[in-house]
Design a protein around this motif. Structure first.
Motif, mmCIF file in Angstrom:
data_model
loop_
_atom_site.group_PDB
_atom_site.id
_atom_site.type_symbol
_atom_site.label_atom_id
_atom_site.label_comp_id
_atom_site.label_asym_id
_atom_site.label_seq_id
_atom_site.Cartn_x
_atom_site.Cartn_y
_atom_site.Cartn_z
ATOM 1 N N LEU A 54 -45.537 -7.214 -16.685
ATOM 2 C CA LEU A 54 -45.932 -6.914 -17.608
ATOM 3 C C LEU A 54 -45.075 -8.125 -18.818
ATOM 4 O O LEU A 54 -44.367 -8.905 -18.892
ATOM 5 C CB LEU A 54 -44.914 -5.646 -17.957
ATOM 6 N N THR A 55 -46.278 -8.212 -20.159
ATOM 7 C CA THR A 55 -45.052 -9.039 -20.879
ATOM 8 C C THR A 55 -44.264 -8.754 -21.693
ATOM 9 O O THR A 55 -43.820 -9.502 -22.496
ATOM 10 C CB THR A 55 -46.848 -9.896 -21.453
ATOM 11 N N SER A 56 -44.127 -7.412 -22.031
ATOM 12 C CA SER A 56 -42.929 -7.113 -22.789
ATOM 13 C C SER A 56 -41.916 -7.291 -22.569
ATOM 14 O O SER A 56 -41.357 -7.696 -21.938
ATOM 15 C CB SER A 56 -43.284 -5.625 -22.803
ATOM 16 N N VAL A 57 -41.209 -7.898 -23.342
ATOM 17 C CA VAL A 57 -39.897 -8.041 -23.118
ATOM 18 C C VAL A 57 -39.085 -7.105 -23.914
ATOM 19 O O VAL A 57 -37.438 -7.128 -23.174
ATOM 20 C CB VAL A 57 -38.889 -9.824 -24.168
ATOM 21 N N ASN A 58 -39.022 -5.812 -24.215
ATOM 22 C CA ASN A 58 -37.946 -4.882 -24.941
ATOM 23 C C ASN A 58 -37.358 -3.890 -23.885
ATOM 24 O O ASN A 58 -38.904 -3.553 -22.864
ATOM 25 C CB ASN A 58 -39.089 -4.492 -26.244
ATOM 26 N N SER A 59 -36.545 -3.451 -22.997
ATOM 27 C CA SER A 59 -36.563 -2.985 -21.836
ATOM 28 C C SER A 59 -36.887 -1.806 -22.228
ATOM 29 O O SER A 59 -37.176 -1.075 -21.465
ATOM 30 C CB SER A 59 -34.967 -2.316 -22.092
ATOM 31 N N ARG A 60 -36.674 -0.653 -23.427
ATOM 32 C CA ARG A 60 -37.821 0.257 -23.060
ATOM 33 C C ARG A 60 -39.422 0.453 -23.352
ATOM 34 O O ARG A 60 -39.766 1.117 -22.627
ATOM 35 C CB ARG A 60 -37.265 1.365 -24.941
ATOM 36 N N ARG A 68 -35.274 -9.646 -26.915
ATOM 37 C CA ARG A 68 -35.907 -8.135 -26.714
ATOM 38 C C ARG A 68 -35.336 -7.277 -27.598
ATOM 39 O O ARG A 68 -36.095 -6.214 -27.260
ATOM 40 C CB ARG A 68 -34.985 -7.375 -25.331
ATOM 41 N N ARG A 69 -34.782 -7.509 -28.934
ATOM 42 C CA ARG A 69 -35.356 -6.665 -30.550
ATOM 43 C C ARG A 69 -34.247 -5.762 -29.756
ATOM 44 O O ARG A 69 -34.625 -4.522 -30.102
ATOM 45 C CB ARG A 69 -36.267 -6.731 -30.306
ATOM 46 N N GLU A 70 -33.014 -5.735 -29.424
ATOM 47 C CA GLU A 70 -32.407 -5.100 -28.822
ATOM 48 C C GLU A 70 -31.039 -4.949 -29.607
ATOM 49 O O GLU A 70 -29.777 -5.002 -28.947
ATOM 50 C CB GLU A 70 -32.166 -4.536 -27.791
ATOM 51 N N GLN A 71 -30.974 -5.826 -30.119
ATOM 52 C CA GLN A 71 -29.299 -6.490 -31.204
ATOM 53 C C GLN A 71 -29.065 -5.250 -32.237
ATOM 54 O O GLN A 71 -29.745 -4.258 -32.892
ATOM 55 C CB GLN A 71 -29.591 -7.151 -32.233
ATOM 56 N N THR A 72 -27.649 -5.382 -31.890
ATOM 57 C CA THR A 72 -27.314 -4.113 -32.614
ATOM 58 C C THR A 72 -25.442 -4.747 -33.293
ATOM 59 O O THR A 72 -26.428 -5.217 -33.648
ATOM 60 C CB THR A 72 -25.907 -3.512 -31.124
ATOM 61 N N GLY A 73 -24.419 -4.191 -33.609
ATOM 62 C CA GLY A 73 -23.396 -4.620 -34.820
ATOM 63 C C GLY A 73 -23.267 -5.608 -33.992
ATOM 64 O O GLY A 73 -22.120 -6.210 -34.788
ATOM 65 N N VAL A 74 -22.908 -6.050 -32.868
ATOM 66 C CA VAL A 74 -22.444 -7.295 -32.313
ATOM 67 C C VAL A 74 -23.036 -8.472 -30.994
ATOM 68 O O VAL A 74 -23.893 -7.163 -30.329
ATOM 69 C CB VAL A 74 -21.128 -6.743 -30.996
ATOM 70 N N SER A 75 -23.443 -9.294 -32.051
ATOM 71 C CA SER A 75 -24.554 -10.590 -31.413
ATOM 72 C C SER A 75 -24.137 -11.714 -30.939
ATOM 73 O O SER A 75 -23.451 -12.466 -32.538
ATOM 74 C CB SER A 75 -26.273 -10.539 -32.222
ATOM 75 N N ASP A 76 -24.226 -12.003 -30.323
ATOM 76 C CA ASP A 76 -24.570 -13.997 -30.219
ATOM 77 C C ASP A 76 -25.967 -13.972 -30.426
ATOM 78 O O ASP A 76 -26.358 -14.012 -30.134
ATOM 79 C CB ASP A 76 -23.160 -14.252 -29.246
ATOM 80 N N GLN A 77 -25.786 -15.803 -30.250
ATOM 81 C CA GLN A 77 -27.154 -16.440 -30.491
ATOM 82 C C GLN A 77 -27.357 -17.043 -29.226
ATOM 83 O O GLN A 77 -26.761 -17.580 -27.924
ATOM 84 C CB GLN A 77 -27.441 -17.119 -31.592
#
Length: 607
Positions: free
Chosen positions: A517-523, A345-354
């Motif tokens: 809708l094909t977008s995956v970013n939440s906003r 979603r291109r929403e990674q912050t300072g805490v992310s796993d894979q």
């Protein structure tokens, strides 16, 4: 550190506008530069003193302030400063100070003037650069629509390379879009002319379609300027066509961009692209917390911060795939590496796993699968080394379940949609956030379109997905209070991820399913749902404002922890907020809860 003329020349080749010079002129210019080391905190030049010329950052970072001490800009790798636009009668109107130990290249005022006289690209660059610094323009916040050339020059695929060369010469451009009927088919660059036509001795009547780069990477006009920069650096390209609804609407080249305000993330990408091991990349990704603090402190919106941070993860993944193929050889059949979850979603912050998976071509054999298991382990182990820890739920390409041919993936989605049991709902929630990272993207395009069509038409599946999404609820208590965690390590704290951001992410996914809708970013999903009529204008406005409030609070909390020398997390003590902040945050949670209830009852989903 002493630099040789050859080292300076190689460096200048990677920086615009110096890269526009012919080889001989570039060599001469390199000999005019001097290199000086500055310790952190030392002054490079002083306000109201004679200006010593043009500076270019080879290593380190520089802060530029005006005569009152107000910060004009923070500059890093490859940024220029001290040019004549920041002078008054030869006197500096700013002060430049090293923010960390830095190695700076300097061009004397007479040499700089000669450079400007000899290079039209330099004059254009520094004239525009002055205007940007005066208006405090931020590339990270600028849309491509405001940066692109709106009248890209085009030719037809059956035009000759001779005609194309004449067009590029006459218009003084380095690329042509190749299209038919308003649709982009490919791109032709001067590099193609050199490497494919001249080097191979092809005749002048060779059709452009025979040598053009087909299906080039594109961006929409709503993308960010930093998206262009990161794409160019990570994919080693210098031209990005801008496409909207399938139609070519613009073009951006390296000469259209500066690295002002995007330099920090660009620098990380640059080092990742050149890394030769996961260990080297880990040294770069260790700076992500500092990047987050810088971006949040600069006032960037949360969707800009998370996008830039995700771009680093994408670059790491791409480089690891390149290194894997260097080690194991070329893939036996086409494949596509995809990210899901927050990276998808291109929403990674300072805490992310894979969270990732592989789609393989249907021609893959059992013997071929051994290659892809080696590749998957190489990449996933590398991501873990770089701080993207293994997924606790094993949602990774190393799991044979998520490294399968396209036909198996079709069966997966068909089963999840037609038989939506609890596991299917959970898996569909993750897999509907897939985003292609590298490989043959055609393996996903048809699958995504067919799956959205099938899912949208299955009201039972959508209802199950809706019920699953409502399991994450905002932390609202009685009497206008906030419901905190009752026990454990985070007792009396709010979970800004699972009870804050995730409920909005889940709603966005539902609107995307219902609207195909094909977008995956939440906003982006919420904005597109409102535009398509799947979400009322008022509902979208309220929900977007609520999402922004919650996401911004989460990022500011993470930045605060990092500045305290702590690891970032997703938890917050309400007592750390002012009464006004708590009130606004609670109001945001109320909006999310209201929209959840409306969606569950069939209201608010359709305007």
């Amino acid at each position: 550190m002493a630099l040789t003329s050859d080292q300076i020349t190689r460096f200048l080749k990677s920086v615009h506008p110096y890269d526009s010079l012919e080889a001989e002129a570039l060599d001469q210019l390199a000999q005019s530069f001097t290199a000086t080391k500055y310790a952190a905190g030392s002054v490079i030049y002083q306000f109201d003193r004679p200006a010593p010329g043009l500076f270019l950052i080879y290593e380190g970072a520089v802060e530029v302030t005006d005569g009152n001490g107000a910060v004009v800009s923070h500059l890093g790798l490859r940024n220029s400063f001290g040019e004549r636009g920041l002078l008054r009668d030869g006197i500096a109107v700013t002060t430049a100070r090293a923010e960390e130990d830095s190695l700076i290249l300097r061009l004397s005022p007479p040499d700089f003037e000669r450079f400007l006289t000899a290079s039209a690209a330099a004059r254009k660059f520094f004239d525009r650069s002055r205007a940007e610094k005066t208006t405090n323009q931020s590339l990270a916040n600028s849309r491509v629509l405001d940066l692109m050339a709106v009248d890209p020059k085009c030719c037809a695929p059956d035009d000759s390379v001779h005609k194309a060369a004449q067009m590029m010469r006459d218009h003084r451009i380095s690329s042509l879009c190749v299209g038919a009927g308003g649709h982009l088919l490919g791109i032709l660059t001067t590099k193609d002319m050199t490497n494919k036509v001249v080097a191979n001795g092809l005749p002048p009547d060779t059709p452009v379609g025979a040598i053009m780069a087909r299906d080039p990477l594109t961006l929409p006009p709503t993308a960010l300027g930093s998206d262009v920069l990161h794409l160019m650096i990570s994919r080693r390209i210098g031209h990005v066509p801008i496409v909207e609804n399938g139609a070519l609407v613009g073009m951006i080249t390296q000469t259209d961009l500066t690295r002002f305000q995007a330099v920090t993330s660009a620098e990380l990408l640059h080092h990742i692209t050149d890394a030769t091991s996961a260990a080297e990349m880990a040294e770069v990704t260790a700076r992500i917390p500092s990047l987050l603090v810088h971006l949040v402190g600069a006032g960037n919106r949360h969707e800009v911060v998370t996008r830039l941070i995700t771009d680093v993860a994408d670059a790491v993944t791409l480089r690891l795939l390149e290194l894997a193929e260097d080690q194991f050889g070329a893939a036996p059949v086409p494949y596509l590496w995809l990210a899901c979850g927050s990276q998808g979603r291109r929403e990674q912050t300072g805490v992310s796993d894979q969270d990732n998976c592989l789609i393989l071509h249907d021609n893959v054999s059992d013997a071929d699968k051994a290659y892809f298991q080696k590749l998957a382990h190489f990449v996933c182990d590398g991501l873990n080394t770089c701080g993207y820890v293994y997924c606790p739920g094993d949602m990774m390409a190393t799991n044979p379940r998520w490294c399968q041919p396209l036909k198996v993936w079709r069966d997966y989605f068909d089963t999840w949609i037609t038989k939506p049991d609890p596991e299917a709902q959970m898996l569909a929630s993750v897999m509907f956030d897939l985003r292609a990272i590298a490989g043959d993207r055609s393996l996903f395009a048809d699958l995504q379109e067919a799956t959205l069509d099938q899912a949208c038409e299955n009201s039972i599946f959508v209802a199950h997905m809706m019920a699953n999404s409502l399991k994450h609820t905002p932390p609202l208590g009685l009497l206008r209070g906030l419901a905190t965690i009752r026990s454990g390590e985070h007792k009396n704290q709010l979970d800004l991820k699972h009870n804050g951001v995730v409920p909005v992410v889940d709603l966005g996914r539902i609107y995307a399913l219902q609207g195909k809708l094909t977008s995956v970013n939440s906003r982006a999903r919420l904005e597109e749902a409102a535009h398509a009529g799947g979400l009322s204008a008022s509902g979208a406005h309220d929900l977007l404002d609520a999402y922004d409030m919650i996401a911004e609070t989460r990022l500011h909390r993470q930045a605060a922890l990092i500045k305290q020398g702590k690891a970032p997390d997703n938890y917050l003590l309400p007592a750390e907020l002012s009464d006004l902040e708590r009130s606004h945050l609670r109001d945001a949670f109320v909006v999310v809860k209201t929209m959840q209830s409306a969606a569950a009852q069939g209201r608010g989903v359709l305007s």
